[in-house]
Design a protein around this motif. Structure first.
Motif, PDB file in Angstrom:
ATOM      1  N   ILE A  41       0.864  -1.185   0.000  1.00 11.52           N
ATOM      2  CA  ILE A  41       0.000   0.000   0.000  1.00 11.52           C
ATOM      3  C   ILE A  41       0.900   1.234   0.000  1.00 11.52           C
ATOM      4  N   ARG A  42       0.430   2.316  -0.602  1.00  6.03           N
ATOM      5  CA  ARG A  42       1.207   3.562  -0.553  1.00  6.03           C
ATOM      6  C   ARG A  42       0.418   4.671   0.125  1.00  6.03           C
ATOM      7  N   ALA A  43       1.160   5.495   0.842  1.00 11.32           N
ATOM      8  CA  ALA A  43       0.615   6.737   1.396  1.00 11.32           C
ATOM      9  C   ALA A  43       1.306   7.895   0.700  1.00 11.32           C
ATOM     10  N   TYR A  44       0.557   8.971   0.460  1.00  6.94           N
ATOM     11  CA  TYR A  44       1.088  10.133  -0.243  1.00  6.94           C
ATOM     12  C   TYR A  44       0.837  11.395   0.571  1.00  6.94           C
ATOM     13  N   ASN A  45       1.785  12.310   0.478  1.00 13.19           N
ATOM     14  CA  ASN A  45       1.663  13.612   1.126  1.00 13.19           C
ATOM     15  C   ASN A  45       0.890  14.535   0.186  1.00 13.19           C
ATOM     16  N   THR A  46      -0.381  14.729   0.441  1.00  9.86           N
ATOM     17  CA  THR A  46      -1.235  15.540  -0.411  1.00  9.86           C
ATOM     18  C   THR A  46      -1.500  16.886   0.250  1.00  9.86           C
ATOM     19  N   HIS A  47      -2.149  17.789  -0.477  1.00  8.56           N
ATOM     20  CA  HIS A  47      -2.504  19.083   0.109  1.00  8.56           C
ATOM     21  C   HIS A  47      -3.583  18.928   1.178  1.00  8.56           C
ATOM     22  N   ASN A  48      -4.186  17.734   1.250  1.00  8.51           N
ATOM     23  CA  ASN A  48      -5.157  17.428   2.300  1.00  8.51           C
ATOM     24  C   ASN A  48      -4.533  16.645   3.454  1.00  8.51           C
ATOM     25  N   GLY A  49      -3.207  16.581   3.468  1.00  3.43           N
ATOM     26  CA  GLY A  49      -2.512  15.810   4.488  1.00  3.43           C
ATOM     27  C   GLY A  49      -2.101  14.442   3.958  1.00  3.43           C
ATOM     28  N   THR A  50      -1.570  13.603   4.823  1.00  2.26           N
ATOM     29  CA  THR A  50      -1.143  12.261   4.421  1.00  2.26           C
ATOM     30  C   THR A  50      -2.367  11.395   4.148  1.00  2.26           C
ATOM     31  N   ARG A  51      -2.404  10.811   2.953  1.00  2.39           N
ATOM     32  CA  ARG A  51      -3.530   9.955   2.570  1.00  2.39           C
ATOM     33  C   ARG A  51      -3.017   8.585   2.133  1.00  2.39           C
ATOM     34  N   VAL A  52      -3.622   7.546   2.670  1.00  2.00           N
ATOM     35  CA  VAL A  52      -3.317   6.180   2.240  1.00  2.00           C
ATOM     36  C   VAL A  52      -4.203   5.887   1.034  1.00  2.00           C
ATOM     37  N   PHE A  53      -3.589   5.624  -0.103  1.00  4.53           N
ATOM     38  CA  PHE A  53      -4.354   5.468  -1.342  1.00  4.53           C
ATOM     39  C   PHE A  53      -5.080   4.127  -1.362  1.00  4.53           C
ATOM     40  N   LYS A  94       5.158  10.641   5.695  1.00  3.59           N
ATOM     41  CA  LYS A  94       4.107  11.261   4.897  1.00  3.59           C
ATOM     42  C   LYS A  94       3.987  10.586   3.537  1.00  3.59           C
ATOM     43  N   ASN A  95       5.111  10.305   2.905  1.00  4.90           N
ATOM     44  CA  ASN A  95       5.160   9.483   1.695  1.00  4.90           C
ATOM     45  C   ASN A  95       5.761   8.147   2.099  1.00  4.90           C
ATOM     46  N   ALA A  96       5.004   7.071   1.966  1.00  2.53           N
ATOM     47  CA  ALA A  96       5.496   5.804   2.501  1.00  2.53           C
ATOM     48  C   ALA A  96       4.918   4.609   1.751  1.00  2.53           C
ATOM     49  N   TYR A  97       5.662   3.527   1.807  1.00  2.85           N
ATOM     50  CA  TYR A  97       5.178   2.223   1.361  1.00  2.85           C
ATOM     51  C   TYR A  97       4.805   1.451   2.613  1.00  2.85           C
ATOM     52  N   ILE A  98       3.632   0.857   2.615  1.00  3.54           N
ATOM     53  CA  ILE A  98       3.082   0.188   3.800  1.00  3.54           C
ATOM     54  C   ILE A  98       2.943  -1.304   3.510  1.00  3.54           C
ATOM     55  N   ARG A  99       3.410  -2.128   4.443  1.00  2.00           N
ATOM     56  CA  ARG A  99       3.377  -3.576   4.253  1.00  2.00           C
ATOM     57  C   ARG A  99       2.635  -4.270   5.398  1.00  2.00           C
ATOM     58  N   PRO A 100       1.355  -4.616   5.219  1.00  2.00           N
ATOM     59  CA  PRO A 100       0.678  -5.505   6.171  1.00  2.00           C
ATOM     60  C   PRO A 100       1.024  -6.965   5.828  1.00  2.00           C
ATOM     61  N   VAL A 286      -3.441  10.281  -6.996  1.00  2.00           N
ATOM     62  CA  VAL A 286      -2.933   9.899  -5.677  1.00  2.00           C
ATOM     63  C   VAL A 286      -2.571  11.116  -4.842  1.00  2.00           C
ATOM     64  N   LEU A 287      -2.243  12.239  -5.500  1.00  2.00           N
ATOM     65  CA  LEU A 287      -1.943  13.471  -4.780  1.00  2.00           C
ATOM     66  C   LEU A 287      -3.180  14.342  -4.572  1.00  2.00           C
ATOM     67  N   GLU A 288      -4.336  13.813  -5.024  1.00  2.00           N
ATOM     68  CA  GLU A 288      -5.625  14.495  -4.893  1.00  2.00           C
ATOM     69  C   GLU A 288      -5.636  15.845  -5.599  1.00  2.00           C
ATOM     70  N   LYS A 289      -4.999  15.873  -6.754  1.00  3.67           N
ATOM     71  CA  LYS A 289      -5.048  17.031  -7.643  1.00  3.67           C
ATOM     72  C   LYS A 289      -5.885  16.621  -8.841  1.00  3.67           C
ATOM     73  N   GLN A 290      -7.145  16.918  -8.818  1.00  7.67           N
ATOM     74  CA  GLN A 290      -8.093  16.370  -9.782  1.00  7.67           C
ATOM     75  C   GLN A 290      -8.140  17.145 -11.098  1.00  7.67           C
ATOM     76  N   ASN A 291      -6.989  17.409 -11.684  1.00  6.32           N
ATOM     77  CA  ASN A 291      -6.964  18.102 -12.973  1.00  6.32           C
ATOM     78  C   ASN A 291      -6.699  17.098 -14.099  1.00  6.32           C
ATOM     79  N   TYR A 292      -7.690  16.224 -14.307  1.00  2.27           N
ATOM     80  CA  TYR A 292      -7.540  15.200 -15.336  1.00  2.27           C
ATOM     81  C   TYR A 292      -7.390  15.846 -16.710  1.00  2.27           C
ATOM     82  N   GLU A 293      -6.572  15.219 -17.525  1.00  6.55           N
ATOM     83  CA  GLU A 293      -6.338  15.733 -18.854  1.00  6.55           C
ATOM     84  C   GLU A 293      -7.519  15.412 -19.778  1.00  6.55           C
TER      85      GLU A 293
END
Length: 296
Positions: A41-53, A94-100, A286-293
């Motif tokens: 699993i990955r977590a990303y540092n977004t403008h909304n804080g750390t989010r686990v994708f 804040k940016n991380a790879y998560i291993r359960p 994943v960075l919650e920047k919803q500017n799709y092309e």
């Protein structure tokens, strides 16, 4: 690669503890037989804080994997998500790879585990396959027959196949391998799914002989948004070596462009491919920047 240090904290069976203070039982069934299930699993540092994708999708797949191989799943998914966020806080990640990882207690018999444990750890990790286009070879190893194991499950022991394929590829001077299935159709990479581009469309192997990747599903979702046609069908090596471009996708590798397969070099520049568009759009997601092309 150093995955932990003296300050690293992990989650083990309901408690947070220092990684350096934990131990593993050398008689464990998982150690001896690869009888364990895991997630990436990955977590990303977004403008909304750390989010686990797609945290829920990953933990639901972990549960499904355990059920498929008869390992009891005794945990609440909502609580595991909560503990994962707490784990990131404790490690200041804040940016991380998560291993359960769900692993089994000492048992030298070949029956299903009855007393599983769960561990969740995390570390900083860049794109698994790097940021350059990849030189890939067709592996001499095949993906396991779905009648021999649970292909749908992320089972630790299944990844010996992946280790063999990647090791072989690197020994021949390639960056990564691509495996076929028992019918000589394209399956997947050792740790990623594959898409190929031809005449403005994307093609990818159907489910059945591959791991149902969460990133793969995300790519298909993005293609619907971008009005890109995706066709799931069996693909041959000939199909691959007549394609315009190709890419791998997975949680660890994210979107990774492929430069060549064996001797065949893809004719379209990566920046002009659908894969490059997906790569940019996936990063926005994943960075919650919803500017799709918009694809014209």
């Amino acid at each position: 690669m150093q995955y932990f240090n003296s300050n690293t904290v992990l989650y083990l069976n309901g408690q947070f503890q220092k990684a350096t203070n934990t131990t593993a039982d050398i008689y464990g069934q998982s150690l001896h037989y690869g009888y364990a299930v895991f997630e990436g699993i990955r977590a990303y540092n977004t403008h909304n804080g750390t989010r686990v994708f797609k945290a829920r999708e990953h933990f639901e797949r972990l549960k499904r994997s355990a059920e498929l191989v008869h390992i009891p799943f005794n945990w609440d998914v909502n609580d595991l998500i909560k503990q994962t966020y707490r784990l990131l806080e404790l490690n200041n990640l804040k940016n991380a790879y998560i291993r359960p990882l769900i692993f089994c207690s000492p048992n030298m018999s070949l029956i299903g585990g009855t007393k599983p444990s769960i561990m969740i750890c995390a570390w900083e990790w860049g794109a698994y396959l790097g940021n350059e286009q990849l030189k890939v070879c067709i592996s001499s190893y095949e993906r396991p027959n779905p009648k021999s194991t649970q292909i749908e499950a992320k089972v630790s022991g299944n990844y010996v196949n992946s280790i063999l394929a990647t090791t072989e590829a690197k020994s021949k001077g390639f960056d990564e391998a691509l495996l076929l299935d028992m019918n000589q159709n394209i399956a997947e990479a050792p740790g990623a799914n594959v898409f190929i581009e031809k005449n403005g469309k994307l093609f990818t192997p159907p489910l059945g002989n591959i791991l149902p990747g969460i990133t793969r599903a995300t790519v298909i979702e993005l293609c619907r948004i971008l009005d890109i046609e995706v066709i799931e069908k069996h693909l041959t090596v000939t199909d691959l070596k007549h394609a315009d471009s190709a890419f791998f996708c997975g949680t660890a590798s994210e979107i990774a462009g492929i430069a060549s397969i064996d001797e065949y070099k893809f004719p379209i520049r990566w920046v002009d491919t659908i894969g490059a568009t997906i790569q940019r759009t996936y990063k926005c997601l994943v960075l919650e920047k919803q500017n799709y092309e918009v694809i014209i």
